[in-house]
Design a protein around this motif. Structure first.
Motif, PDB file in Angstrom:
ATOM      1  N   GLY A 102      39.752  88.960  35.319  1.00 36.64           N
ATOM      2  CA  GLY A 102      39.207  89.329  33.567  1.00 36.64           C
ATOM      3  C   GLY A 102      39.042  88.855  33.163  1.00 36.64           C
ATOM      4  N   GLU A 103      40.058  87.721  33.326  1.00 38.24           N
ATOM      5  CA  GLU A 103      39.947  86.804  31.820  1.00 38.24           C
ATOM      6  C   GLU A 103      38.709  86.113  31.595  1.00 38.24           C
ATOM      7  OE1 GLU A 103      43.683  84.549  29.738  1.00 38.24           O
ATOM      8  OE2 GLU A 103      43.379  83.552  31.381  1.00 38.24           O
ATOM      9  N   GLU A 104      37.840  85.799  29.723  1.00 38.92           N
ATOM     10  CA  GLU A 104      37.153  85.441  30.104  1.00 38.92           C
ATOM     11  C   GLU A 104      37.440  83.799  29.729  1.00 38.92           C
ATOM     12  OE1 GLU A 104      34.447  87.399  26.888  1.00 38.92           O
ATOM     13  OE2 GLU A 104      33.869  89.005  28.234  1.00 38.92           O
ATOM     14  N   TYR A 105      36.609  83.087  29.935  1.00 37.36           N
ATOM     15  CA  TYR A 105      36.687  81.844  29.528  1.00 37.36           C
ATOM     16  C   TYR A 105      35.027  80.930  28.915  1.00 37.36           C
ATOM     17  CZ  TYR A 105      40.536  82.045  32.636  1.00 37.36           C
ATOM     18  OH  TYR A 105      41.366  82.184  33.480  1.00 37.36           O
ATOM     19  N   ARG A 106      35.186  80.811  27.746  1.00 34.25           N
ATOM     20  CA  ARG A 106      33.830  80.579  26.884  1.00 34.25           C
ATOM     21  C   ARG A 106      34.213  78.958  26.236  1.00 34.25           C
ATOM     22  NH1 ARG A 106      35.451  85.961  24.982  1.00 34.25           N
ATOM     23  NH2 ARG A 106      36.381  84.662  23.379  1.00 34.25           N
ATOM     24  N   ARG A 107      33.472  78.127  26.233  1.00 33.76           N
ATOM     25  CA  ARG A 107      33.432  76.926  25.721  1.00 33.76           C
ATOM     26  C   ARG A 107      33.351  76.590  24.254  1.00 33.76           C
ATOM     27  NH1 ARG A 107      30.120  71.952  26.931  1.00 33.76           N
ATOM     28  NH2 ARG A 107      30.193  70.566  25.461  1.00 33.76           N
ATOM     29  N   GLY A 108      34.274  75.939  24.300  1.00 30.32           N
ATOM     30  CA  GLY A 108      34.797  76.077  23.031  1.00 30.32           C
ATOM     31  C   GLY A 108      36.232  76.435  22.592  1.00 30.32           C
ATOM     32  N   ASP A 109      36.995  76.948  23.640  1.00 26.38           N
ATOM     33  CA  ASP A 109      37.717  78.322  23.488  1.00 26.38           C
ATOM     34  C   ASP A 109      39.192  77.663  23.959  1.00 26.38           C
ATOM     35  OD1 ASP A 109      36.795  80.177  22.524  1.00 26.38           O
ATOM     36  OD2 ASP A 109      36.609  81.629  24.761  1.00 26.38           O
ATOM     37  N   ARG A 110      39.934  77.218  22.841  1.00 21.88           N
ATOM     38  CA  ARG A 110      40.931  76.030  23.600  1.00 21.88           C
ATOM     39  C   ARG A 110      42.336  77.126  23.934  1.00 21.88           C
ATOM     40  NH1 ARG A 110      44.073  71.349  22.423  1.00 21.88           N
ATOM     41  NH2 ARG A 110      42.293  70.908  21.168  1.00 21.88           N
ATOM     42  N   ILE A 111      43.216  76.893  25.169  1.00 26.09           N
ATOM     43  CA  ILE A 111      44.183  77.262  25.961  1.00 26.09           C
ATOM     44  C   ILE A 111      45.590  76.808  26.824  1.00 26.09           C
ATOM     45  CG2 ILE A 111      42.081  78.831  27.414  1.00 26.09           C
ATOM     46  CD1 ILE A 111      42.071  77.023  29.802  1.00 26.09           C
ATOM     47  N   ARG A 112      46.353  77.338  26.580  1.00 28.34           N
ATOM     48  CA  ARG A 112      47.510  76.734  27.500  1.00 28.34           C
ATOM     49  C   ARG A 112      47.300  76.948  28.837  1.00 28.34           C
ATOM     50  NH1 ARG A 112      52.008  78.835  23.404  1.00 28.34           N
ATOM     51  NH2 ARG A 112      51.484  77.000  21.916  1.00 28.34           N
ATOM     52  N   ALA A 113      47.720  76.079  29.730  1.00 27.98           N
ATOM     53  CA  ALA A 113      47.961  75.850  31.541  1.00 27.98           C
ATOM     54  C   ALA A 113      48.991  75.135  31.932  1.00 27.98           C
ATOM     55  CB  ALA A 113      46.605  75.983  31.984  1.00 27.98           C
ATOM     56  N   LEU A 114      49.373  75.205  33.274  1.00 20.70           N
ATOM     57  CA  LEU A 114      50.436  75.064  34.207  1.00 20.70           C
ATOM     58  C   LEU A 114      49.654  73.880  34.773  1.00 20.70           C
ATOM     59  CD1 LEU A 114      53.835  74.775  33.899  1.00 20.70           C
ATOM     60  CD2 LEU A 114      53.178  76.024  36.316  1.00 20.70           C
ATOM     61  N   ILE A 115      50.710  72.598  34.603  1.00 19.43           N
ATOM     62  CA  ILE A 115      50.009  71.759  35.822  1.00 19.43           C
ATOM     63  C   ILE A 115      50.753  71.810  36.633  1.00 19.43           C
ATOM     64  CG2 ILE A 115      49.824  69.284  36.140  1.00 19.43           C
ATOM     65  CD1 ILE A 115      49.883  68.445  33.195  1.00 19.43           C
ATOM     66  N   ILE A 116      50.311  72.330  38.352  1.00 20.81           N
ATOM     67  CA  ILE A 116      50.447  72.995  39.139  1.00 20.81           C
ATOM     68  C   ILE A 116      50.036  71.773  39.926  1.00 20.81           C
ATOM     69  CG2 ILE A 116      49.869  74.875  39.029  1.00 20.81           C
ATOM     70  CD1 ILE A 116      47.332  74.994  40.860  1.00 20.81           C
ATOM     71  N   GLU A 117      49.680  70.244  40.137  1.00 21.70           N
ATOM     72  CA  GLU A 117      49.524  68.943  41.017  1.00 21.70           C
ATOM     73  C   GLU A 117      48.553  67.990  40.451  1.00 21.70           C
ATOM     74  OE1 GLU A 117      47.090  68.635  45.401  1.00 21.70           O
ATOM     75  OE2 GLU A 117      47.031  70.440  44.192  1.00 21.70           O
ATOM     76  N   VAL A 118      49.221  66.767  40.385  1.00 24.35           N
ATOM     77  CA  VAL A 118      48.639  65.925  39.936  1.00 24.35           C
ATOM     78  C   VAL A 118      47.926  64.569  41.352  1.00 24.35           C
ATOM     79  CG1 VAL A 118      48.470  63.664  38.423  1.00 24.35           C
ATOM     80  CG2 VAL A 118      49.674  65.420  37.541  1.00 24.35           C
ATOM     81  N   ARG A 119      46.732  65.025  41.536  1.00 20.50           N
ATOM     82  CA  ARG A 119      46.231  63.851  42.532  1.00 20.50           C
ATOM     83  C   ARG A 119      46.225  62.367  42.395  1.00 20.50           C
ATOM     84  NH1 ARG A 119      41.739  68.561  43.780  1.00 20.50           N
ATOM     85  NH2 ARG A 119      42.700  69.944  44.706  1.00 20.50           N
ATOM     86  N   PRO A 120      46.952  61.885  43.359  1.00 19.85           N
ATOM     87  CA  PRO A 120      46.705  59.982  43.041  1.00 19.85           C
ATOM     88  C   PRO A 120      45.386  59.627  43.343  1.00 19.85           C
ATOM     89  CG  PRO A 120      47.726  60.582  45.092  1.00 19.85           C
ATOM     90  CD  PRO A 120      47.786  62.220  44.211  1.00 19.85           C
ATOM     91  N   ASP A 121      44.348  60.313  44.079  1.00 17.20           N
ATOM     92  CA  ASP A 121      43.646  59.704  44.397  1.00 17.20           C
ATOM     93  C   ASP A 121      42.388  60.740  44.712  1.00 17.20           C
ATOM     94  OD1 ASP A 121      40.786  58.248  43.952  1.00 17.20           O
ATOM     95  OD2 ASP A 121      41.928  57.422  46.627  1.00 17.20           O
ATOM     96  N   SER A 122      41.402  61.079  43.755  1.00 21.39           N
ATOM     97  CA  SER A 122      40.553  62.041  43.559  1.00 21.39           C
ATOM     98  C   SER A 122      39.221  61.847  42.942  1.00 21.39           C
ATOM     99  CB  SER A 122      41.167  63.368  43.265  1.00 21.39           C
ATOM    100  OG  SER A 122      39.986  64.238  43.184  1.00 21.39           O
ATOM    101  N   ARG A 123      37.658  61.983  44.217  1.00 26.36           N
ATOM    102  CA  ARG A 123      36.869  61.808  43.316  1.00 26.36           C
ATOM    103  C   ARG A 123      36.201  62.716  42.423  1.00 26.36           C
ATOM    104  NH1 ARG A 123      32.542  59.699  48.640  1.00 26.36           N
ATOM    105  NH2 ARG A 123      33.690  57.926  49.045  1.00 26.36           N
ATOM    106  N   THR A 124      37.032  63.816  42.641  1.00 24.57           N
ATOM    107  CA  THR A 124      36.663  64.832  41.599  1.00 24.57           C
ATOM    108  C   THR A 124      37.585  64.806  40.529  1.00 24.57           C
ATOM    109  OG1 THR A 124      37.600  66.528  42.553  1.00 24.57           O
ATOM    110  CG2 THR A 124      35.060  66.556  42.660  1.00 24.57           C
ATOM    111  N   SER A 125      38.381  66.125  40.166  1.00 25.16           N
ATOM    112  CA  SER A 125      39.527  66.298  39.085  1.00 25.16           C
ATOM    113  C   SER A 125      41.064  65.850  39.605  1.00 25.16           C
ATOM    114  CB  SER A 125      39.548  67.574  38.652  1.00 25.16           C
ATOM    115  OG  SER A 125      38.131  67.813  37.675  1.00 25.16           O
TER     116      SER A 125
END
Length: 357
Positions: A102-125
Motif C-alpha cells: 500500500g505504500e506509494e513510491y513516487r519519482r523524486g521521493d527520498r526514502i530510507r531502506a535496509l541493505i539486505i544483499e550486495v551481489r558480487p556480480d550482476s548485470r542488473t542491480s
C-alpha cells in the motif's frame, strides 16, 4: 638480439622523443592495416565491458560490508513492480516482495531502506533493499534514540507486519533508565518519527524479560493477562484471559497474538477463563466416567445394571445426566430406585443434585 616488432634503434626513438634513453618504453600511435569499422566496434565493446566490470567490482567493494545498514536514496523509476532507487554513486533495487503493502513510491521521493544483499556480480542491480525487514525497524530506532546507539538501551526482539503493526521489546543496562520511555520520547516524539518513516505503521514498545511467562504476558499487551503456563520442551504457552479481554489479546484477524508469537518465539494458545473452567469440568467428568462402571454405584445389582445398559445407560455419567423420569422407564426400576441411582451418580461426579427432579 634485436626484436624489431617491439624494439627500435635509439636514434629513431629520439626522433619521437628527444629525451628517450636506452631501455625506455615509448608509446606510439599505430593503426593496423586490418583495423576496420567492425574491428573498431568490437574493441569499443570490449573496453566498455571491461569498464562496466571494473565499476561493478568497485561498487561491490564499497558496499559489501554495509549489508544490514540503513541507507537513504531517491526514487528514480519503476521497472514493472520493482522500484529503482538512486544512491548517488549507483542504483539499488527495491523488489516488490520487499515493499510495504500500500505504500506509494513516487519519482523524486527520498526514502530510507535496509541493505539486505550486495551481489558480487550482476548485470542488473547489485544492491538489494528492503522496507519490510524487522532490522529496518531496529535501525530506525537506533537513528532516533541515542541511548540505543550508546548501548544504554538494547532492542532485544522485533516483529513486524509491515505497514500495519509492529512490536519491539527493549531492555536497559542502566538502573535509572526507563527503556520503554526512552524509546517513546517526550510526548511520543521519537516513536512518532519512526512511525512517520514507515508510513503510519503502529508500533508497540514493551519491556523485555528473561522470564518466559512475564515476556509473553507483556508481548500480548494491551490485553490484560490472567495467567501464563509454558511447556519449555515444546516451546508452547497456554494463556488465560478474562472473557472481556479475549478479543483484545487475539487482535484483529489474530494479529496481536501472531506478532506476540513472532516476538517471543513461543507458540501461544489463548483461552478465556470461562473456556478453561468448562474444559476442566469436562475433563473431571470424563476422567470419572472412564474409571467408573455402572456396577460400582451403591446398591445396584447385576440384573439392574444389565437393564440400564440395555436401555442405553452404560456409564455413571449417562445416569447422572439423565432425568429421573427417563430412568423410571427402564424395566425393573421404580421411582425410588431411579432417584437413588440418580443421586448416587451425581455424588460420584461431584455435581449438585437437580432439585426439580
Amino acid at each position: 638480439m634485436t626484436d624489431f616488432s617491439t624494439q627500435i634503434p635509439i636514434e629513431e626513438a629520439q626522433t619521437i622523443d628527444p629525451n628517450a634513453e636506452i631501455g625506455q618504453i615509448l608509446e606510439v600511435e599505430s593503426m593496423p592495416r586490418d583495423f576496420g569499422r567492425i574491428a573498431a566496434q568490437t574493441a569499443k565493446q570490449i573496453v566498455a565491458q571491461m569498464l562496466r566490470q571494473a565499476e561493478r567490482e568497485n561498487i561491490y567493494e564499497e558496499y559489501r560490508d554495509r549489508e544490514g545498514e540503513i541507507i537513504s536514496g531517491v526514487i528514480q523509476r519503476r521497472e514493472y513492480n520493482d522500484v529503482i532507487v538512486d544512491l548517488d554513486k549507483t542504483e539499488a533495487l527495491l523488489p516488490y516482495r520487499e515493499q510495504i503493502k500500500g505504500e506509494e513510491y513516487r519519482r523524486g521521493d527520498r526514502i530510507r531502506a535496509l541493505i539486505i544483499e550486495v551481489r558480487p556480480d550482476s548485470r542488473t542491480s547489485q544492491i538489494i533493499l528492503s522496507r519490510t525487514h524487522p532490522d529496518l525497524l531496529k535501525g530506525l530506532f537506533e537513528l532516533e534514540v541515542p541511548e540505543i546507539y550508546d548501548g544504554l538501551v538494547e532492542i532485544k526482539a522485533a516483529a513486524r507486519e509491515p505497514g500495519d503493526r509492529s512490536k519491539i521489546a527493549v531492555a536497559t543496562t542502566a538502573d535509572n533508565l526507563d527503556a520503554v520511555g526512552t524509546c517513546v520520547g517526550m510526548r511520543g516524539s521519537r516513536v512518532q518519527m519512526v512511525v512517520h518513516e514507515l508510513g503510519g505503521e503502529r508500533i508497540d514498545i514493551l519491556p523485555w524479560s528473561g522470564i518466559p511467562q512475564t515476556f509473553i504476558a507483556s508481548a500480548l499487551s494491551p490485553a490484560k493477562i490472567a495467567s501464563v503456563s509454558v511447556d519449555e520442551n515444546e516451546m508452547s504457552a497456554q494463556v488465560v484471559v478474562s472473557t472481556d479481554q479475549l478479543s483484545l489479546a487475539i487482535g484483529r484477524k489474530g494479529q496481536n497474538v501472531r506478532l506476540a508469537a513472532k516476538l517471543t518465539g513461543w507458540n501461544i494458545d489463548i483461552k478465556s477463563q470461562a473456556d478453561v473452567g468448562g474444559m476442566a469440568k469436562k475433563s473431571i467428568a470424563e476422567s470419572i466416567f472412564k474409571s467408573t462402571a455402572v456396577t460400582e454405584l451403591a446398591g445396584i445389582g447385576a440384573k439392574t445394571a444389565e437393564s440400564l445398559q440395555e436401555a442405553g445407560f452404560s456409564s455413571v455419567e449417562d445416569i447422572a445426566h439423565a432425568d429421573v423420569e427417563q430412568l423410571i422407564e427402564v424395566p425393573g426400576i421404580g421411582a425410588k430406585t431411579a432417584e437413588k441411582l440418580h443421586s448416587a451418580a451425581l455424588v460420584m461426579l461431584k455435581e449438585p443434585a437437580n432439585t426439580e427432579n
